[in-house]
Scaffold this motif. Structure first.
Motif, PDB file in Angstrom:
ATOM      1  N   ARG A  97     -10.784   1.631 -15.926  1.00  0.00           N
ATOM      2  CA  ARG A  97      -9.385   1.710 -15.711  1.00  0.00           C
ATOM      3  C   ARG A  97      -8.620   2.848 -15.479  1.00  0.00           C
ATOM      4  N   VAL A  98      -9.355   4.110 -16.105  1.00  0.00           N
ATOM      5  CA  VAL A  98      -8.887   5.395 -16.187  1.00  0.00           C
ATOM      6  C   VAL A  98      -9.166   5.863 -14.348  1.00  0.00           C
ATOM      7  N   MET A  99     -10.314   5.658 -13.951  1.00  0.00           N
ATOM      8  CA  MET A  99     -10.580   5.822 -12.639  1.00  0.00           C
ATOM      9  C   MET A  99      -9.785   5.229 -11.793  1.00  0.00           C
ATOM     10  N   HIS A 100      -9.651   4.230 -11.933  1.00  0.00           N
ATOM     11  CA  HIS A 100      -8.568   3.245 -10.796  1.00  0.00           C
ATOM     12  C   HIS A 100      -7.180   3.460 -11.040  1.00  0.00           C
ATOM     13  N   ALA A 101      -6.661   4.228 -12.164  1.00  0.00           N
ATOM     14  CA  ALA A 101      -5.187   4.513 -12.365  1.00  0.00           C
ATOM     15  C   ALA A 101      -4.776   5.208 -11.191  1.00  0.00           C
ATOM     16  N   SER A 102      -5.617   6.183 -10.706  1.00  0.00           N
ATOM     17  CA  SER A 102      -5.000   7.110  -9.584  1.00  0.00           C
ATOM     18  C   SER A 102      -5.498   6.622  -8.199  1.00  0.00           C
ATOM     19  N   LEU A 103      -5.968   5.378  -8.115  1.00  0.00           N
ATOM     20  CA  LEU A 103      -6.465   4.930  -6.587  1.00  0.00           C
ATOM     21  C   LEU A 103      -5.244   4.035  -5.980  1.00  0.00           C
ATOM     22  N   ASN A 104      -4.458   4.754  -5.484  1.00  0.00           N
ATOM     23  CA  ASN A 104      -3.040   3.996  -4.883  1.00  0.00           C
ATOM     24  C   ASN A 104      -3.059   4.617  -3.571  1.00  0.00           C
ATOM     25  N   THR A 105      -2.191   3.778  -2.528  1.00  0.00           N
ATOM     26  CA  THR A 105      -2.127   3.987  -1.369  1.00  0.00           C
ATOM     27  C   THR A 105      -0.998   3.336  -0.628  1.00  0.00           C
ATOM     28  N   THR A 106      -0.651   3.587   0.696  1.00  0.00           N
ATOM     29  CA  THR A 106       0.513   3.148   1.171  1.00  0.00           C
ATOM     30  C   THR A 106      -0.088   2.465   2.523  1.00  0.00           C
ATOM     31  N   ASP A 107       0.075   1.225   2.812  1.00  0.00           N
ATOM     32  CA  ASP A 107      -0.555   0.764   4.117  1.00  0.00           C
ATOM     33  C   ASP A 107       0.334   1.256   5.414  1.00  0.00           C
ATOM     34  N   ALA A 108      -0.212   0.865   6.469  1.00  0.00           N
ATOM     35  CA  ALA A 108       0.605   1.049   7.934  1.00  0.00           C
ATOM     36  C   ALA A 108       1.933   0.508   7.645  1.00  0.00           C
ATOM     37  N   HIS A 109       2.295  -0.499   7.196  1.00  0.00           N
ATOM     38  CA  HIS A 109       3.510  -1.082   7.080  1.00  0.00           C
ATOM     39  C   HIS A 109       4.459  -0.560   5.999  1.00  0.00           C
ATOM     40  N   GLY A 110       4.221   0.445   5.464  1.00  0.00           N
ATOM     41  CA  GLY A 110       4.758   1.262   4.339  1.00  0.00           C
ATOM     42  C   GLY A 110       4.619   0.510   2.973  1.00  0.00           C
ATOM     43  N   VAL A 111       3.912  -0.515   2.696  1.00  0.00           N
ATOM     44  CA  VAL A 111       3.646  -1.303   1.694  1.00  0.00           C
ATOM     45  C   VAL A 111       2.793  -0.418   0.470  1.00  0.00           C
ATOM     46  N   LYS A 112       3.206  -0.158  -0.686  1.00  0.00           N
ATOM     47  CA  LYS A 112       2.615   0.644  -1.719  1.00  0.00           C
ATOM     48  C   LYS A 112       1.561  -0.225  -2.375  1.00  0.00           C
ATOM     49  N   HIS A 113       0.645   0.042  -2.536  1.00  0.00           N
ATOM     50  CA  HIS A 113      -0.454  -0.377  -3.261  1.00  0.00           C
ATOM     51  C   HIS A 113      -0.976   0.204  -4.703  1.00  0.00           C
ATOM     52  N   GLN A 114      -1.319  -0.337  -5.514  1.00  0.00           N
ATOM     53  CA  GLN A 114      -1.943   0.163  -6.707  1.00  0.00           C
ATOM     54  C   GLN A 114      -3.177  -0.656  -7.114  1.00  0.00           C
TER      55      GLN A 114
END
Length: 304
Positions: A97-114
């Motif tokens: 959980r700690v490792m994945h807490a910072s694994l966020n991104t924004t896709d090509a359509h501008g949608v944020k994913h966590q």
């Protein structure tokens, strides 16, 4: 169409089951560590790579393309810790959980994913239920009753609690999980480039960086049959609708071959020595439990 699900009621904190390690008398303890786990793990990961948020995060952060074997070994070892690690199992869940807490991104359509969004975080563990039932269907001589499936499902629910999965993401029973899972497969999962890349990677296993260039042809010759078999098992144990979404071919002849191989595997694995039948962490945990039981017996029989 969305399947109706009655989530487990966690409104009362007093009624909420605690996070706890698994006991040796659970089915999840008996089955997860078997080497046949690897035969359906590919299908589980494929389903994960088709969940939009997981796909976006994996695309940016995962090493499955550049270090496929290392990622696979680390993933298997982590799963073994979830089940056989005792108190360290909970520490492993917290570490992830700690490792994945910072694994966020924004896709090509501008949608944020966590990575820790409740749905995607739960989906990883939901795919384990599919992998278990498919593994039993093809690679085991024991056929599960509905009661068996329900019992195993409740053990996975405990695993979800260990991973702090949101209660709203957990159907109450296996009977409610089945239509919920089917709805997710039909209406939420999508074909992604990550899924396509994953299928390519498992079919043609890249050599580790440590393998010298002159030996890479030998590596390819040795691993090509393994890669083809892993691809075959992954596609064969994946839901038909997913094969359609990804444009994968699966014939009646393929199905007969899978069932024939499964028949052989299902009768071969149980007679293998335990050290070979189980992954190392699972084997050592099982051996330790037997030692503890023998010690307990001697202690109970001591002169008083």
């Amino acid at each position: 169409m969305t399947a109706a699900v009655a989530p487990i009621d966690h409104a009362s904190r007093a009624a909420r089951p605690e996070r706890r390690p698994f006991d040796p008398d659970t089915r999840i303890w008996a089955d997860t560590g078997l080497i046949t786990f690897s035969l359906t793990a590919g299908s589980a990961f494929l389903l994960q790579t088709m969940e939009p948020s997981i796909a976006a995060v994996v695309d940016e952060h995962s090493t499955f393309r550049t270090d496929p074997l290392g990622r696979a070994f680390r993933s298997i070892a982590s799963v073994m810790m979830w089940i056989y690690g005792g108190d360290e199992a909970l520490a492993e869940a917290d570490r992830l959980r700690v490792m994945h807490a910072s694994l966020n991104t924004t896709d090509a359509h501008g949608v944020k994913h966590q990575a820790l969004s409740s749905g995607p975080w739960a989906w990883v563990l939901h795919t384990a239920i599919h992998a278990f039932t498919e593994g039993n269907r093809y690679f085991s001589t024991e056929k599960l009753s509905e009661a068996d499936k329900e019992s195993y499902y409740q053990e996975v629910v405990q695993l979800m609690r260990n991973f702090s999965v949101a209660p709203k993401e957990i159907p109450a029973t296996y009977a409610e999980w089945e239509p919920w899972f089917q709805d997710q497969v039909e209406n939420h999962l999508v074909a992604t480039t990550v899924a396509e890349d994953y299928l390519r990677v498992i079919r043609k296993i890249a050599p580790p960086k440590q393998v010298p260039a002159p030996l890479r042809p030998v590596w390819r010759a040795a691993t090509t049959p393994i890669g083809k078999l892993q691809y075959f098992f992954t596609v064969g144990t994946t839901p038909e609708i997913i094969r359609e979404k990804l444009g994968l071919t699966w014939t009646e002849s393929d199905e007969r071959t899978l069932r024939a191989l499964g028949w052989i595997i299902g009768r071969t694995v149980p007679v293998l020595p335990e050290r070979i039948r189980y992954f190392p962490i699972a084997y050592e945990a099982r051996r330790l439990e037997r030692d503890r039981a023998r010690l307990r017996k001697i202690i109970d029989l001591r002169p008083m």
